[in-house]
Design a protein around this motif. Structure first.
Motif, PDB file in Angstrom:
ATOM      1  N   ARG A 190      23.661  28.420  36.861  1.00  0.00           N
ATOM      2  CA  ARG A 190      24.820  28.585  35.449  1.00  0.00           C
ATOM      3  C   ARG A 190      24.515  29.960  34.881  1.00  0.00           C
ATOM      4  NH1 ARG A 190      27.245  23.808  34.119  1.00  0.00           N
ATOM      5  NH2 ARG A 190      26.721  22.132  35.682  1.00  0.00           N
ATOM      6  N   ARG A 196      29.152  30.456  35.518  1.00  0.00           N
ATOM      7  CA  ARG A 196      29.177  30.354  34.044  1.00  0.00           C
ATOM      8  C   ARG A 196      30.331  30.368  33.759  1.00  0.00           C
ATOM      9  NH1 ARG A 196      26.561  34.660  32.865  1.00  0.00           N
ATOM     10  NH2 ARG A 196      28.017  36.163  32.424  1.00  0.00           N
ATOM     11  N   LEU A 197      31.279  31.325  34.160  1.00  0.00           N
ATOM     12  CA  LEU A 197      32.711  31.411  33.936  1.00  0.00           C
ATOM     13  C   LEU A 197      33.564  30.167  34.253  1.00  0.00           C
ATOM     14  CD1 LEU A 197      33.555  34.909  35.200  1.00  0.00           C
ATOM     15  CD2 LEU A 197      33.506  34.017  32.496  1.00  0.00           C
ATOM     16  N   ALA A 199      32.005  27.011  34.220  1.00  0.00           N
ATOM     17  CA  ALA A 199      31.385  25.926  33.380  1.00  0.00           C
ATOM     18  C   ALA A 199      32.464  26.347  32.206  1.00  0.00           C
ATOM     19  CB  ALA A 199      30.031  26.196  33.411  1.00  0.00           C
ATOM     20  N   GLU A 200      32.384  27.416  31.658  1.00  0.00           N
ATOM     21  CA  GLU A 200      32.965  27.541  30.029  1.00  0.00           C
ATOM     22  C   GLU A 200      34.376  27.018  30.352  1.00  0.00           C
ATOM     23  OE1 GLU A 200      32.393  31.710  29.662  1.00  0.00           O
ATOM     24  OE2 GLU A 200      30.159  31.445  28.798  1.00  0.00           O
ATOM     25  N   ARG A 201      34.985  27.344  31.548  1.00  0.00           N
ATOM     26  CA  ARG A 201      36.548  27.142  31.766  1.00  0.00           C
ATOM     27  C   ARG A 201      36.533  25.344  31.665  1.00  0.00           C
ATOM     28  NH1 ARG A 201      38.552  26.351  37.592  1.00  0.00           N
ATOM     29  NH2 ARG A 201      37.212  24.782  37.082  1.00  0.00           N
ATOM     30  N   ASP A 202      35.542  24.762  32.158  1.00  0.00           N
ATOM     31  CA  ASP A 202      35.695  23.211  32.211  1.00  0.00           C
ATOM     32  C   ASP A 202      35.247  22.806  30.752  1.00  0.00           C
ATOM     33  OD1 ASP A 202      36.140  23.066  34.854  1.00  0.00           O
ATOM     34  OD2 ASP A 202      34.187  22.630  35.629  1.00  0.00           O
ATOM     35  N   LEU A 203      34.463  23.759  30.189  1.00  0.00           N
ATOM     36  CA  LEU A 203      34.081  23.013  28.689  1.00  0.00           C
ATOM     37  C   LEU A 203      35.282  23.292  27.815  1.00  0.00           C
ATOM     38  CD1 LEU A 203      31.656  22.239  26.961  1.00  0.00           C
ATOM     39  CD2 LEU A 203      31.084  24.540  26.540  1.00  0.00           C
ATOM     40  N   PHE A 204      35.881  24.221  27.783  1.00  0.00           N
ATOM     41  CA  PHE A 204      36.748  24.588  26.879  1.00  0.00           C
ATOM     42  C   PHE A 204      38.334  24.622  27.425  1.00  0.00           C
ATOM     43  CE2 PHE A 204      33.331  27.452  25.796  1.00  0.00           C
ATOM     44  CZ  PHE A 204      33.022  26.940  24.372  1.00  0.00           C
TER      45      PHE A 204
END
Length: 205
Positions: A190, A196-197, A199-204
């Motif tokens: 990550r 990381r990008l 993961a951030e897309r899935d988070l936000f």
């Protein structure tokens, strides 16, 4: 994962260890680092850069190296540690730990690349392109790559949607498409930007 190491009866010659790694660049899976002290009395023909060998030849040499080397140690650096300290520091740590884990102390280490880790247990030399120039580094390259490839096959069985068996965690078009579709799994690094990008897309969202 615990390191693997082994030794045979030592000779009277100075023990030169070759050190190499596999898996610095991939987006997923562990980093694997190996150190090998070859036995001059038990030659292993065909050693060289693991990437230039066929998978079948690497597997055969993998067994011969473990059978004929004076000593070897294989260290597996997991994804959590890579993310915690970054891939460069993980590589330096793995090289140091593989040398420290040799059951026969090395008098000299030849390390593939242009950087030497700090606090090594013996004098060392950095060899750019060393896996093709030095037999012991080539042997370490083979142990590291075959070990890592087998670990990625096991990850493929756990997470078949990513295709780890084919690309071994590298950022291929197939892998990046799977990341976009499924998001990262526990085997992904990550701290690496493409993961990381996603993961951030899935988070936000």
């Amino acid at each position: 994962m615990m390191p693997r190491s082994s030794s045979a009866s030592p000779s009277d010659e100075p023990h030169v260890a070759g050190v190499d790694e596999a898996g610095r660049g991939p987006l997923a899976g562990p980093l694997v680092v190996a150190a090998v002290i070859l036995n001059p009395a038990r030659e292993i023909p065909g050693l060289g850069d693991s990437k230039a060998l066929s998978a079948k030849r690497r597997d055969a040499l993998f067994d011969l190296i473990q059978e004929r080397a004076l000593a070897f140690c294989v260290q597996v650096i997991d994804v959590e540690r890579i993310d915690a300290i970054n891939i460069f520091q993980a590589t330096m740590a793995g090289m140091r730990e593989s040398l420290c884990g040799l059951p026969i102390p090395a008098a000299l280490a030849r390390i593939d690349g242009n950087r030497l880790p700090p606090d090594l247990p013996c004098p060392a030399e950095a060899w750019v392109g060393g896996d093709a120039r030095d037999a012991a580094i080539g042997a370490a390259s083979i142990l590291a790559k075959v070990t890592r490839d087998r670990l990625l096959l096991a990850l493929d069985a756990r997470f078949p949607q990513y295709g780890f068996a084919r690309h071994k965690g590298y950022g291929t078009a197939e892998h990046l498409a799977a990341l976009r579709e499924h998001g990262p799994c526990p085997a992904h690094r990550r701290s690496f930007a493409p993961v990381r990008l996603c993961a951030e897309r899935d988070l936000f969202g």
